[in-house]
Motif scaffolding. Structure first.
Motif, PDB file in Angstrom:
ATOM      1  N   ARG A   1       1.080  -1.109   0.341  1.00  0.00           N
ATOM      2  CA  ARG A   1      -0.013   0.230  -0.075  1.00  0.00           C
ATOM      3  C   ARG A   1       0.273   1.121  -0.164  1.00  0.00           C
ATOM      4  O   ARG A   1       1.267   1.400   1.063  1.00  0.00           O
ATOM      5  CB  ARG A   1      -0.622  -0.086   0.850  1.00  0.00           C
ATOM      6  N   ALA A   2       0.626   1.823  -1.148  1.00  0.00           N
ATOM      7  CA  ALA A   2       2.433   2.938  -1.143  1.00  0.00           C
ATOM      8  C   ALA A   2       1.606   4.215  -0.580  1.00  0.00           C
ATOM      9  O   ALA A   2       0.827   4.333  -0.674  1.00  0.00           O
ATOM     10  CB  ALA A   2       2.514   3.088  -2.789  1.00  0.00           C
ATOM     11  N   GLY A   3       2.760   4.991  -0.116  1.00  0.00           N
ATOM     12  CA  GLY A   3       2.193   6.331   0.163  1.00  0.00           C
ATOM     13  C   GLY A   3       2.185   7.769  -0.968  1.00  0.00           C
ATOM     14  O   GLY A   3       2.054   7.341  -2.101  1.00  0.00           O
ATOM     15  N   LYS A   4       2.393   8.919  -0.584  1.00  0.00           N
ATOM     16  CA  LYS A   4       2.001   9.539  -1.268  1.00  0.00           C
ATOM     17  C   LYS A   4       2.866   9.657  -2.098  1.00  0.00           C
ATOM     18  O   LYS A   4       4.072   9.855  -1.679  1.00  0.00           O
ATOM     19  CB  LYS A   4       1.629  11.201  -0.888  1.00  0.00           C
ATOM     20  N   GLN A   5       2.839  10.630  -3.421  1.00  0.00           N
ATOM     21  CA  GLN A   5       3.809  10.539  -4.459  1.00  0.00           C
ATOM     22  C   GLN A   5       4.057  12.003  -5.363  1.00  0.00           C
ATOM     23  O   GLN A   5       2.600  12.465  -5.154  1.00  0.00           O
ATOM     24  CB  GLN A   5       4.165   8.736  -5.733  1.00  0.00           C
ATOM     25  N   PRO A   6       4.816  12.340  -5.984  1.00  0.00           N
ATOM     26  CA  PRO A   6       4.426  13.507  -6.604  1.00  0.00           C
ATOM     27  C   PRO A   6       3.580  13.607  -7.925  1.00  0.00           C
ATOM     28  O   PRO A   6       3.963  11.862  -8.392  1.00  0.00           O
ATOM     29  CB  PRO A   6       6.135  14.038  -7.867  1.00  0.00           C
TER      30      PRO A   6
END
Length: 502
Positions: free
Chosen positions: A248-253
């Motif tokens: 579950r990935a976090g915030k990315q640009p």
């Protein structure tokens, strides 16, 4: 219970999953359930109360007071839907940048104020304006909570909790009938206000205090980097590791390349369609209109009459039966089915198709008891919605922006269709027969089966392609693969964070 560090599945885990987790995870999830799930469920209960109270008010005097003798009720629902559609995607994308602790309670305050103002409307045009505002402020709550659940819970945990959250809205619908019956009986005429006006006042009095409390108790996202005040630093790190373990990935640009990747993904076009079709294929609540039709002049069945409290209360078993069935589905999906969501989409489509045919073909007035029983059972196949959004959360685990977008898009475009379709297929003037509506439901249930099969095929195809490419790490593509990762890691979250997905 653990053997050599690997959890052993027992009957307790099928009742509630935290009973089999290590003590540190158990305490973390206890807190998350207490603050996130409880707050979300109560909030959705109140949201649905404020969303559906107009239907109960319509059946309890608002129709006559505001001269709503045409399709004004359907129009007010469509206008609410327009506001709901406008706000959903921006609100959910905002949650990837601003903490839910501030966004979601602010929305609740907005719709609570709009609800109390509805008690003073003098025409259906004023009602239209306020229903738009209620829809606009409510828009971010449901998809936002599903995005939040996907940010805290693993595949073996999210299904049942998403179901509990969603069913809180059904309880709100059920309670609205009781509340309107009580308001009509006990408050009608008090201080010169009709009973249906008191319903809006009571709803807002309940909503606003919870919204204010949300600013203090609602959490930040684990991947956001800022610890929520009611968990320890160790628990915060554990919450991050739990999400890393299932990809579950976090915030990315939000770069041009990322936007292009999202737009070229089949997920973006197929996954929301499952929810769109499911949402619009369900049977509309027609029993109240059917009961009210017995009071027409001349009556369709001489000697049979239903009072206003009966019109509000007799449809309640429909919701009660549905709640029991949906809870079973949520527990089975997380437990015995090991996170599989698709079996319940198929089962719900087949069941809803059968009841659509029954209500289309049964005579309206020759078998009153039989039709009443069919109404009570008609929603038992409509429990797949939260499992669909959980499935989207899991399929898009590796991209939090895509996950937020598609969860919101599914719910958003479902309501785009809902803003238009009822004006043609579920007209107020067509009830209680509603032949176009039941035919529409039959068609959509068939489409739901087909789009679910297409999704499974595409996931299988992606899995085969990934296997051929011999990658050592794959983004989450199926809920089953996420669950396997959790089974293999089995509480060893302090060790190596690298996982292999298959």
């Amino acid at each position: 219970m653990e053997t050599d560090g690997v959890p052993v599945r027992t009957w307790k885990g099928y009742v509630w999953d935290t009973w089999e987790l290590p003590p540190d995870q158990r305490m973390l999830l206890f807190k998350v359930d207490a603050f996130v799930l409880t707050f979300a469920s109560i909030g959705y209960f109140l949201k649905y109360l404020d969303q559906t109270n107009v239907n109960n008010a319509f059946l309890s005097g608002m129709k006559e007071d505001l001269a709503m003798y045409g399709n004004e009720l359907v129009t007010s629902t469509s206008i609410w839907t327009v506001g709901y559609v406008i706000g959903q995607i921006p609100s959910n994308l905002l949650l990837t940048r601003v903490s839910p602790r501030y966004v979601i309670p602010a929305l609740e305050v907005g719709w609570g104020i709009a609800t109390i103002c509805t008690a003073s409307v003098a025409s259906y045009k004023s009602l239209y304006a306020l229903r738009f505002l209620v829809g606009l402020f409510e828009s971010g709550f449901y998809p936002g909570i599903h995005y939040l659940l996907g940010s805290w819970y693993t595949p073996r945990e999210i299904g049942k909790r998403a179901m509990i959250f969603w069913l809180a809205g059904t309880v709100g619908q059920l309670f609205s009938g009781f509340l309107q019956a009580a308001a009509y009986t006990n408050l009608d005429g008090v201080n010169g206000l009709s009973g249906w006006r008191w319903l809006f006042i009571i709803d807002s009095i309940i909503t606003l205090p919870l919204a204010i409390a949300g600013f203090f108790f609602f959490p930040n996202l684990p991947q956001g980097g800022k610890k929520t005040w009611w968990i320890t630093e160790k628990e915060h790190l554990l919450s991050v590791k739990r999400m890393e373990a299932v990809g579950r990935a976090g915030k990315q640009p939000l770069t041009k390349q990322k936007v292009k990747r999202i737009l070229l993904s089949w997920h973006t076009y197929v996954l929301p369609m499952i929810y769109i079709i499911w949402n619009n294929g369900g049977l509309q609540p027609a029993m109240g209109y059917w009961l009210k039709s017995f009071n027409a002049d001349p009556p369709p069945v001489p000697g049979t009459h239903f009072s206003v409290p009966e019109i509000n209360n007799l449809p309640i078993p429909t919701s009660a039966i549905f709640i029991g069935m949906a809870l079973i589905w949520g527990w089975l999906s997380d437990g015995l089915c090991r996170g599989a969501r698709w079996p319940f989409i198929y089962a719900g489509a087949v069941i809803s198709l059968i009841f659509s045919v029954l209500l289309l073909k049964m005579p309206l007035y020759t078998n009153i008891r039989g039709r009443m029983v069919v109404y009570w059972l008609s929603n038992i196949g409509n429990g797949a919605g939260p499992l669909i959004l959980s499935w989207i959360n899991e399929i898009c685990s590796d991209d939090t922006e895509k996950r937020a977008l598609l969860v919101a898009a599914g719910n958003d475009f479902a309501y785009v269709v809902q803003a238009v379709a009822p004006n043609f297929v579920w007209k107020t003037t067509d009830f209680p027969a509603a032949r176009k509506g039941y035919t529409w439901s039959i068609i959509l249930q068939i489409l739901l089966i087909l789009i679910t099969a297409l999704t499974q095929f595409l996931l299988w195809r992606d899995k085969r392609r990934a296997a051929r490419s011999e990658l050592t790490f794959l983004p989450a593509s199926t809920p089953e693969s996420d669950d396997d990762v959790l089974e293999n890691r089995a509480g060893d979250l302090e060790g190596d964070r690298k996982t292999s997905r298959s």
